[in-house]
Design a protein around this motif. Structure first.
Motif, PDB file in Angstrom:
ATOM      1  N   ALA A  73       0.855  -1.181   0.000  1.00 41.66           N
ATOM      2  CA  ALA A  73       0.000   0.000   0.000  1.00 41.66           C
ATOM      3  C   ALA A  73       0.889   1.228   0.000  1.00 41.66           C
ATOM      4  O   ALA A  73       1.978   1.199   0.536  1.00 41.66           O
ATOM      5  N   PHE A  74       0.402   2.299  -0.599  1.00 41.10           N
ATOM      6  CA  PHE A  74       1.191   3.534  -0.598  1.00 41.10           C
ATOM      7  C   PHE A  74       1.230   4.113   0.807  1.00 41.10           C
ATOM      8  O   PHE A  74       0.207   4.194   1.479  1.00 41.10           O
ATOM      9  N   ALA A  75       2.426   4.474   1.225  1.00 47.78           N
ATOM     10  CA  ALA A  75       2.592   5.075   2.544  1.00 47.78           C
ATOM     11  C   ALA A  75       2.468   6.575   2.427  1.00 47.78           C
ATOM     12  O   ALA A  75       2.625   7.153   1.359  1.00 47.78           O
ATOM     13  N   ALA A  76       2.201   7.207   3.556  1.00 42.61           N
ATOM     14  CA  ALA A  76       2.068   8.658   3.550  1.00 42.61           C
ATOM     15  C   ALA A  76       3.425   9.294   3.350  1.00 42.61           C
ATOM     16  O   ALA A  76       4.396   8.927   3.974  1.00 42.61           O
ATOM     17  N   GLY A  77       3.522  10.276   2.479  1.00 46.27           N
ATOM     18  CA  GLY A  77       4.736  11.067   2.354  1.00 46.27           C
ATOM     19  C   GLY A  77       5.636  10.643   1.213  1.00 46.27           C
ATOM     20  O   GLY A  77       6.039   9.506   1.106  1.00 46.27           O
ATOM     21  N   ALA A  78       5.966  11.584   0.312  1.00 46.12           N
ATOM     22  CA  ALA A  78       7.014  11.471  -0.701  1.00 46.12           C
ATOM     23  C   ALA A  78       6.814  10.318  -1.666  1.00 46.12           C
ATOM     24  O   ALA A  78       7.757   9.864  -2.280  1.00 46.12           O
ATOM     25  N   GLY A  79       5.613   9.804  -1.811  1.00 48.95           N
ATOM     26  CA  GLY A  79       5.346   8.758  -2.780  1.00 48.95           C
ATOM     27  C   GLY A  79       5.966   7.420  -2.455  1.00 48.95           C
ATOM     28  O   GLY A  79       6.026   6.546  -3.306  1.00 48.95           O
ATOM     29  N   GLU A  80       6.471   7.231  -1.234  1.00 47.41           N
ATOM     30  CA  GLU A  80       7.084   5.956  -0.874  1.00 47.41           C
ATOM     31  C   GLU A  80       6.011   4.897  -0.646  1.00 47.41           C
ATOM     32  O   GLU A  80       4.848   5.199  -0.380  1.00 47.41           O
ATOM     33  N   ILE A  81       6.420   3.648  -0.748  1.00 45.88           N
ATOM     34  CA  ILE A  81       5.503   2.530  -0.606  1.00 45.88           C
ATOM     35  C   ILE A  81       5.874   1.745   0.647  1.00 45.88           C
ATOM     36  O   ILE A  81       7.041   1.428   0.857  1.00 45.88           O
ATOM     37  N   ASP A  82       4.884   1.467   1.458  1.00 51.23           N
ATOM     38  CA  ASP A  82       5.116   0.684   2.672  1.00 51.23           C
ATOM     39  C   ASP A  82       5.192  -0.797   2.307  1.00 51.23           C
ATOM     40  O   ASP A  82       4.219  -1.405   1.893  1.00 51.23           O
ATOM     41  N   LEU A  83       6.411  -1.375   2.478  1.00 53.81           N
ATOM     42  CA  LEU A  83       6.625  -2.775   2.103  1.00 53.81           C
ATOM     43  C   LEU A  83       6.809  -3.682   3.320  1.00 53.81           C
ATOM     44  O   LEU A  83       7.200  -4.840   3.171  1.00 53.81           O
ATOM     45  N   THR A  84       6.508  -3.167   4.499  1.00 51.01           N
ATOM     46  CA  THR A  84       6.828  -3.934   5.716  1.00 51.01           C
ATOM     47  C   THR A  84       5.986  -5.188   5.879  1.00 51.01           C
ATOM     48  O   THR A  84       6.413  -6.148   6.512  1.00 51.01           O
ATOM     49  N   ASN A  85       4.781  -5.208   5.304  1.00 51.34           N
ATOM     50  CA  ASN A  85       3.909  -6.375   5.456  1.00 51.34           C
ATOM     51  C   ASN A  85       3.721  -7.113   4.134  1.00 51.34           C
ATOM     52  O   ASN A  85       2.668  -7.689   3.871  1.00 51.34           O
ATOM     53  N   ALA A 123      11.700   7.692  -7.608  1.00 50.03           N
ATOM     54  CA  ALA A 123      11.716   7.739  -6.139  1.00 50.03           C
ATOM     55  C   ALA A 123      12.744   6.759  -5.586  1.00 50.03           C
ATOM     56  O   ALA A 123      13.512   7.084  -4.664  1.00 50.03           O
ATOM     57  N   ALA A 124      12.777   5.564  -6.153  1.00 47.92           N
ATOM     58  CA  ALA A 124      13.754   4.562  -5.705  1.00 47.92           C
ATOM     59  C   ALA A 124      15.168   4.992  -6.062  1.00 47.92           C
ATOM     60  O   ALA A 124      16.102   4.828  -5.273  1.00 47.92           O
ATOM     61  N   GLU A 125      15.323   5.544  -7.270  1.00 44.59           N
ATOM     62  CA  GLU A 125      16.654   5.984  -7.703  1.00 44.59           C
ATOM     63  C   GLU A 125      17.188   7.095  -6.810  1.00 44.59           C
ATOM     64  O   GLU A 125      18.360   7.100  -6.415  1.00 44.59           O
ATOM     65  N   GLU A 126      16.317   8.051  -6.475  1.00 40.70           N
ATOM     66  CA  GLU A 126      16.732   9.156  -5.610  1.00 40.70           C
ATOM     67  C   GLU A 126      17.103   8.661  -4.216  1.00 40.70           C
ATOM     68  O   GLU A 126      18.058   9.134  -3.602  1.00 40.70           O
ATOM     69  N   ALA A 127      16.346   7.690  -3.697  1.00 42.61           N
ATOM     70  CA  ALA A 127      16.644   7.134  -2.376  1.00 42.61           C
ATOM     71  C   ALA A 127      17.989   6.416  -2.393  1.00 42.61           C
ATOM     72  O   ALA A 127      18.791   6.543  -1.465  1.00 42.61           O
ATOM     73  N   PHE A 128      18.231   5.647  -3.467  1.00 44.58           N
ATOM     74  CA  PHE A 128      19.516   4.955  -3.592  1.00 44.58           C
ATOM     75  C   PHE A 128      20.661   5.953  -3.660  1.00 44.58           C
ATOM     76  O   PHE A 128      21.685   5.792  -2.979  1.00 44.58           O
ATOM     77  N   ASN A 129      20.510   6.986  -4.472  1.00 43.28           N
ATOM     78  CA  ASN A 129      21.567   7.992  -4.611  1.00 43.28           C
ATOM     79  C   ASN A 129      21.818   8.738  -3.299  1.00 43.28           C
ATOM     80  O   ASN A 129      22.958   9.104  -2.997  1.00 43.28           O
ATOM     81  N   TRP A 180      18.055  -3.692  -3.074  1.00 43.19           N
ATOM     82  CA  TRP A 180      17.724  -2.544  -3.923  1.00 43.19           C
ATOM     83  C   TRP A 180      17.152  -2.979  -5.272  1.00 43.19           C
ATOM     84  O   TRP A 180      16.382  -2.233  -5.885  1.00 43.19           O
ATOM     85  N   LEU A 181      17.505  -4.166  -5.730  1.00 43.81           N
ATOM     86  CA  LEU A 181      16.863  -4.680  -6.948  1.00 43.81           C
ATOM     87  C   LEU A 181      15.379  -4.930  -6.702  1.00 43.81           C
ATOM     88  O   LEU A 181      14.531  -4.648  -7.574  1.00 43.81           O
ATOM     89  N   ILE A 182      15.051  -5.458  -5.547  1.00 44.25           N
ATOM     90  CA  ILE A 182      13.641  -5.670  -5.184  1.00 44.25           C
ATOM     91  C   ILE A 182      12.900  -4.331  -5.146  1.00 44.25           C
ATOM     92  O   ILE A 182      11.806  -4.180  -5.703  1.00 44.25           O
ATOM     93  N   ILE A 183      13.526  -3.341  -4.486  1.00 43.01           N
ATOM     94  CA  ILE A 183      12.904  -2.011  -4.404  1.00 43.01           C
ATOM     95  C   ILE A 183      12.717  -1.412  -5.806  1.00 43.01           C
ATOM     96  O   ILE A 183      11.651  -0.886  -6.141  1.00 43.01           O
ATOM     97  N   GLY A 184      13.779  -1.504  -6.622  1.00 46.01           N
ATOM     98  CA  GLY A 184      13.705  -0.942  -7.969  1.00 46.01           C
ATOM     99  C   GLY A 184      12.616  -1.588  -8.805  1.00 46.01           C
ATOM    100  O   GLY A 184      11.894  -0.904  -9.543  1.00 46.01           O
ATOM    101  N   TRP A 185      12.477  -2.910  -8.674  1.00 51.79           N
ATOM    102  CA  TRP A 185      11.442  -3.621  -9.432  1.00 51.79           C
ATOM    103  C   TRP A 185      10.048  -3.137  -9.037  1.00 51.79           C
ATOM    104  O   TRP A 185       9.214  -2.827  -9.901  1.00 51.79           O
ATOM    105  N   ILE A 186       9.800  -3.054  -7.746  1.00 51.71           N
ATOM    106  CA  ILE A 186       8.459  -2.661  -7.274  1.00 51.71           C
ATOM    107  C   ILE A 186       8.123  -1.243  -7.693  1.00 51.71           C
ATOM    108  O   ILE A 186       7.024  -0.958  -8.191  1.00 51.71           O
ATOM    109  N   TYR A 187       9.077  -0.336  -7.511  1.00 51.97           N
ATOM    110  CA  TYR A 187       8.802   1.069  -7.850  1.00 51.97           C
ATOM    111  C   TYR A 187       8.650   1.264  -9.352  1.00 51.97           C
ATOM    112  O   TYR A 187       7.892   2.137  -9.799  1.00 51.97           O
ATOM    113  N   THR A 188       9.349   0.452 -10.141  1.00 50.03           N
ATOM    114  CA  THR A 188       9.181   0.509 -11.599  1.00 50.03           C
ATOM    115  C   THR A 188       7.776   0.041 -11.987  1.00 50.03           C
ATOM    116  O   THR A 188       7.119   0.648 -12.848  1.00 50.03           O
ATOM    117  N   GLN A 189       7.316  -1.029 -11.332  1.00 49.39           N
ATOM    118  CA  GLN A 189       5.972  -1.540 -11.625  1.00 49.39           C
ATOM    119  C   GLN A 189       4.889  -0.540 -11.240  1.00 49.39           C
ATOM    120  O   GLN A 189       3.805  -0.535 -11.847  1.00 49.39           O
TER     121      GLN A 189
END
Length: 473
Positions: free
Chosen positions: A18-30, A85-91, A70-79
């Protein structure tokens, strides 16, 4: 068809957040993606902890884990159509690492240069030549480790002092074990009250949570942390005299004193860069590397002239040993000093920063922050962080706390600086110094031998926290 099937499976496994609040990040904890990343990190860190037994360099598992996370994160954010957003976080995480990498690389280069010029050997030979009693040697090596680790890393400091202990009493297993424990505790404590003493203090300084001069209020608490177990253990060491060992052929190499001066100048430049013009400290450190490169250029160009003078004097005095020694001198090479930096530690640091940064971007650090710093009093949370650093290296622990960025006053940031630094002394595997000495002594200093004195180290840990609140509260 196959490509579509693979995409469908990956989306089923990793794209249910589900999308988390703030900066377009996605909550992946569950999500399965989050659990997968967390499992990969845990497995990698179990391999890191088992380095002593597996003889597997600690950088290898965390480098792979960081890449997969980070590959997992990149895949999800690309989808989800937000790859930026993922690229900026990585950088962002990569920039933090790059600044610390260059800072540490310069510091390690200076330490290696001083070691190659014989600065540490000179100190070691001076101490050995004094014929101190074993109890006196226990105190001198401990105090020297405490002082030196405030500007050199605790690993180099501990190994230098351990070499002295092994040289003086190679067969006294009881003394070697207690002396090594004392050196580990002193090295970890000495790195607490200076931004240059440990990677974690450097991280906290560069995050601008504690100013350069504010670290020095931790001097007395960290000294207490070292003195309490040292006083207890000193009663179990005999006052027997050690045999003095001399090395009349030893002498400092050209440029040794000038390198020490330039290192002090580099530290001053870094502090001024940060304090006066509000630029990152790494700018001053890289300037300092330039100082050393200029000195290296001068030493190489002037070497033939210097050798000619020394050969003439040795020939006149018929000093055959000096002539032989002069024939083996090689020019000062700054890049050789850079190559001898602790690259495994630096690469391990990259893996840790990127793993923790990735898990934080997924949302796990927010959960931990709520657990520690919302449900607990910050004091208890920071004490727990110190105990945790005895099991898990203090670098990922402190980076996680910095990533959580809990709301704390200066006193609490100083507390977590101290507890994370000295908490690793509770177990022999809790710090790089302890792990290194177990290998250096080939079993004479061991995990079990250290564990026998953990109660005394815990008393010092508790006393240092009490003194911190007494002085800085």
């Amino acid at each position: 068809m196959v490509k579509k099937l693979i995409t469908t499976v990956l989306l089923f496994l990793f794209a249910t957040p589900a999308f988390a609040a703030g900066a377009g990040e996605i909550d992946l904890t569950n999500t399965i993606a989050g659990f997968t990343a967390l499992t990969i990190f845990i497995i990698a860190y179990l391999l890191v902890i088992s380095e002593e037994f597996l003889h597997l360099r600690k950088s290898k598992p965390v480098l792979v884990a960081a890449g997969v996370i980070w590959l997992i994160i990149g895949w999800i954010y690309t989808q989800h159509g937000i790859p930026k957003a993922a690229e900026e976080a990585f950088n962002h995480n990569l920039l933090e690492y790059a600044q610390l990498l260059l800072f540490l690389l310069v510091a390690m280069t200076y330490i290696n240069a001083m070691e190659e010029r014989g600065v540490f050997d000179s100190l070691r030979i001076w101490m050995i030549s004094k014929g101190l009693s074993l109890r006196s040697l226990f105190w001198v090596t401990g105090l020297m480790a405490f002082v030196i680790s405030s500007f050199a890393n605790n690993l180099t400091t501990a190994m230098l002092m351990c070499a002295i202990v092994l040289k003086v009493a190679p067969k006294d297993l009881k003394f070697i074990n207690i002396a090594c424990i004392n050196i580990v505790v002193a090295s970890n404590a000495g790195g607490v009250f200076s931004p240059f003493g440990d990677i974690t203090t450097l991280m906290i300084w560069q995050a601008e949570l504690v100013k350069f001069e504010q670290f020095f209020v931790l001097f007395i608490p960290s000294l207490v942390n070292f003195l309490v177990p040292a006083i207890i253990m000193s009663f179990f060491i005999s006052n027997e005299k050690s045999t003095p060992i001399t090395d009349e052929n030893f002498m400092l190499k050209r440029g040794a004193k000038r390198i020490i001066f330039l290192f002090m100048l580099t530290i001053a430049t870094s502090v001024a860069t940060h304090s006066v013009v509000n630029m990152p400290p790494v700018l001053g450190m890289m300037m300092g590397l330039g100082y050393l490169k200029f000195l290296g250029f001068y030493l190489r160009r002037s070497l033939p002239r210097s050798l000619d003078k020394k050969r003439t004097l040795a020939t006149i005095s018929h000093d055959e040993k000096a002539l032989e020694r002069l024939g083996n001198i090689v020019p000062f090479d700054i890049f050789e000093k850079i190559a001898r930096a602790e690259w495994d530690t630096l690469l391990f640091f990259y893996g840790v920063v990127m793993c923790v940064g990735g898990l934080g971007f997924m949302g796990y650090l927010s959960l931990v922050s709520d657990l520690l710093y919302t449900n607990w009093d910050p004091t208890y949370a920071n004490i727990a962080v110190g105990v945790l650093s005895a099991i898990i290296d203090n670098i990922p622990v402190v980076f996680a706390v910095l990533s959580m960025n809990p709301v704390m006053d200066l006193q609490q940031w100083l507390l977590v600086t101290m507890t994370a630094g000295v908490g690793g002394s509770l177990l022999s595997v809790g710090s790089a110094a302890g792990v290194a000495l177990m290998g250096q002594t080939k079993g004479k200093y061991s995990f079990v031998g250290h564990l026998k004195w953990s109660w005394a180290i815990a008393l010092g840990y508790s006393a240092s926290i009490y003194v911190h609140f007494l002085i800085n509260g």
